[in-house]
Motif scaffolding. Structure first.
Motif, PDB file in Angstrom:
ATOM      1  N   TYR A 189      47.590  38.942  43.363  1.00  0.00           N
ATOM      2  CA  TYR A 189      47.595  37.900  42.339  1.00  0.00           C
ATOM      3  C   TYR A 189      48.388  36.692  42.824  1.00  0.00           C
ATOM      4  CZ  TYR A 189      48.773  35.375  38.068  1.00  0.00           C
ATOM      5  OH  TYR A 189      48.959  34.383  37.132  1.00  0.00           O
ATOM      6  N   PRO A 224      43.700  33.020  39.107  1.00  0.00           N
ATOM      7  CA  PRO A 224      43.790  34.463  38.865  1.00  0.00           C
ATOM      8  C   PRO A 224      44.362  34.766  37.482  1.00  0.00           C
ATOM      9  CG  PRO A 224      45.663  33.772  40.187  1.00  0.00           C
ATOM     10  CD  PRO A 224      44.823  32.534  39.926  1.00  0.00           C
ATOM     11  N   GLN A 245      47.281  32.837  43.494  1.00  0.00           N
ATOM     12  CA  GLN A 245      47.932  31.778  42.718  1.00  0.00           C
ATOM     13  C   GLN A 245      48.518  30.702  43.627  1.00  0.00           C
ATOM     14  OE1 GLN A 245      51.641  32.731  40.622  1.00  0.00           O
ATOM     15  NE2 GLN A 245      50.721  31.919  38.743  1.00  0.00           N
ATOM     16  N   PHE A 299      42.181  40.477  37.480  1.00  0.00           N
ATOM     17  CA  PHE A 299      42.729  41.767  37.917  1.00  0.00           C
ATOM     18  C   PHE A 299      42.829  42.662  36.681  1.00  0.00           C
ATOM     19  CE2 PHE A 299      44.059  38.822  41.153  1.00  0.00           C
ATOM     20  CZ  PHE A 299      44.059  39.553  42.332  1.00  0.00           C
ATOM     21  N   ILE A 356      45.744  38.364  35.052  1.00  0.00           N
ATOM     22  CA  ILE A 356      45.948  39.788  34.867  1.00  0.00           C
ATOM     23  C   ILE A 356      45.388  40.163  33.499  1.00  0.00           C
ATOM     24  CG2 ILE A 356      47.632  41.659  34.617  1.00  0.00           C
ATOM     25  CD1 ILE A 356      47.618  40.630  37.430  1.00  0.00           C
TER      26      ILE A 356
END
Length: 469
Positions: A21, A32, A25, A6, A34
């Motif tokens: 997210y 995933p 997860q 992401f 960030i």
């Protein structure tokens, strides 16, 4: 295990992506992560890690913004010149002349080519399988990132949709010559050339005919293969899918030129939380009642506008107008609960609590909103939530954006200042049941609202990962 990244530019996109997210997860479908690509959001990283979220901040080489670098170089060059000459070069006519904008174009092209190579190395090293992004018309690090994904055949998904209103986008460009595209206004020569060569970059708005980006920048992005064909709406650039929340929104995107094969209707994961919170309405109202120490009457949820934060208004004008509106709202006798935007600082708005007796919400908007009877905000996409909940709504538009997004929704009233705001409050209280029903009648045009968006999102990701395998 497949890696889904992401890519986050700021706090707003992060908050909208977090439910996705967490869904990935918890599902175990993939891993995933960030990825923060703008240093302005770096302060979020520590909080995310403390919450058990895998987060990475990209290197300076990857996050650099060629536009900012180019402008900085221009200003540095001018600063070395005599003051009189520097003043002439800073004038709008010279600073955005054909030659200087041509230099900007060439500089940005060189910088983005360098960034593209850096992103190709990053993607190859980290073996990212699926990229989730906030849009395909973003600037900063996103043009080379999306081009790199395309070259490496990594699917790119615009995972958070927005309300497609040209006029609200145009409001941020009013008064700036670099966006003008009307020949009668003598726009920059680059803009006139782009208007002829790339007509889809031009929009007719309530503020006049204008380009989404300055003409020289459109040319630079086109040379690099990084230009969105339909920048006034997401989905026209180097993306493969756009996740949308309703059939009507899908139709709108396609009618605006987005490839029908890109649009995917899944709903909105944040609406699943809103849907679940409906069951807690009684407990939420009891919590508000305890804070107010008495009977509630009508509960008003006031999502504080962010016109100063987004530079629509100066802070002085924003706060003085907000204070004048608060006087009218206090006089209504409603229990007022305040909700802050992620970009807002509570200390800027404490006067609403100390001077008017309003209370700040202790929960996110999508958890507390079901407790309200009436919703007030400033040109926010969360008006869609109040329509789904059947809440009469006042759009407090004292910034004069007037994007017309909800003109066809009779349960959404609009006020341009304190006096109109007072009249809207009177109308909402007088015609409450009628306006409530008007909202409910329009709810199906907004989004799927069944609490199952998470399942549809996971099914979409599963399909993409299977195809990659």
């Amino acid at each position: 295990m497949k890696l889904v990244a992401f890519f986050v530019r700021h706090q707003t996109s992060l908050i909208r992506m977090l439910p996705q997210y967490h869904a990935l997860q918890e599902s175990g479908l993939c891993e995933p992560i960030i990825v923060i690509v703008d240093e302005r959001a770096f302060d979020l990283a520590e909080k995310l890690r403390s919450d058990g979220i895998r987060v990475e901040m990209v290197s300076e080489e990857l996050r650099q913004d060629p536009l900012l670098i180019t402008e900085k170089r221009f200003q540095e060059c001018i600063s070395r010149l005599p003051k009189v000459l520097a003043a002439i070069l800073r004038s709008n006519a010279i600073a955005h002349s054909f030659l200087i904008d041509g230099w900007r174009c060439q500089t940005v092209v060189r910088l983005y080519k360098k960034s593209l190579q850096a992103w190709l190395r990053y993607l190859e090293k980290n073996r990212i399988d699926l990229a989730m992004v906030p849009g395909d018309r973003e600037l900063g690090a996103f043009p080379p990132l999306l081009k790199a994904c395309k070259l490496m055949q990594i699917p790119v998904v615009i995972s958070t949709s927005n309300i497609p209103t040209r006029d609200s986008l145009a409001a941020n460009r009013v008064g700036e010559k670099k966006f003008k595209a009307n020949f009668a206004q003598c726009p920059p020569l680059w803009n006139m050339l782009i208007r002829l060569r790339f007509p889809q970059q031009v929009a007719e708005t309530v503020h006049g005919r204008m380009l989404f980006s300055p003409g020289w920048l459109v040319w630079a992005l086109a040379r690099l293969g990084m230009l969105s064909k339909t920048p006034w709406i997401q989905g026209g650039g180097n993306s493969d899918f756009v996740l949308l929340n309703s059939e009507m929104r899908c139709e709108t995107y396609v009618s605006e030129g987005v490839d029908p094969g890109k649009v995917v209707q899944i709903g909105d994961l944040s609406l699943d939380t809103l849907h679940a919170s409906l069951a807690n309405r009684g407990a939420l109202r009891q919590e508000i009642r305890q804070k107010k120490n008495g009977d509630l009457g009508k509960v008003c949820l006031f999502a504080i506008p962010i016109y100063a934060e987004h530079n629509y208004l100066s802070w002085d004008l924003h706060l003085s107008t907000l204070r004048a509106c608060a006087v009218k709202l206090q006089a209504s006798g409603m229990a007022v609960v305040l909700s802050l935007h992620p970009r807002s600082r509570k200390e800027n708005y404490l006067f609403l609590e100390t001077d008017f007796g309003f209370i700040f919400a202790s929960k996110p908007l999508n958890e507390i909103l079901p407790a309200a009877d009436i919703f007030i905000c400033g040109n926010s996409s969360t008006i869609e939530w109040s329509i789904l909940l059947g809440q009469p709504t006042i759009n407090l538009d004292y910034a004069g954006i007037s994007d017309g997004a909800f003109l066809e929704y009779p349960g959404v009233l609009s006020a341009s200042g304190a006096e109109e705001f007072s009249l809207c409050i009177e109308q909402v209280l007088r015609d409450y049941e009628q306006l409530k029903q008007a909202q409910l009648d329009k709810a199906e045009t907004i989004s799927i609202f069944d609490g199952n968006s998470k399942q549809r999102f996971l099914a979409f990701v599963t399909k993409q990962l299977v195809q990659l395998s």
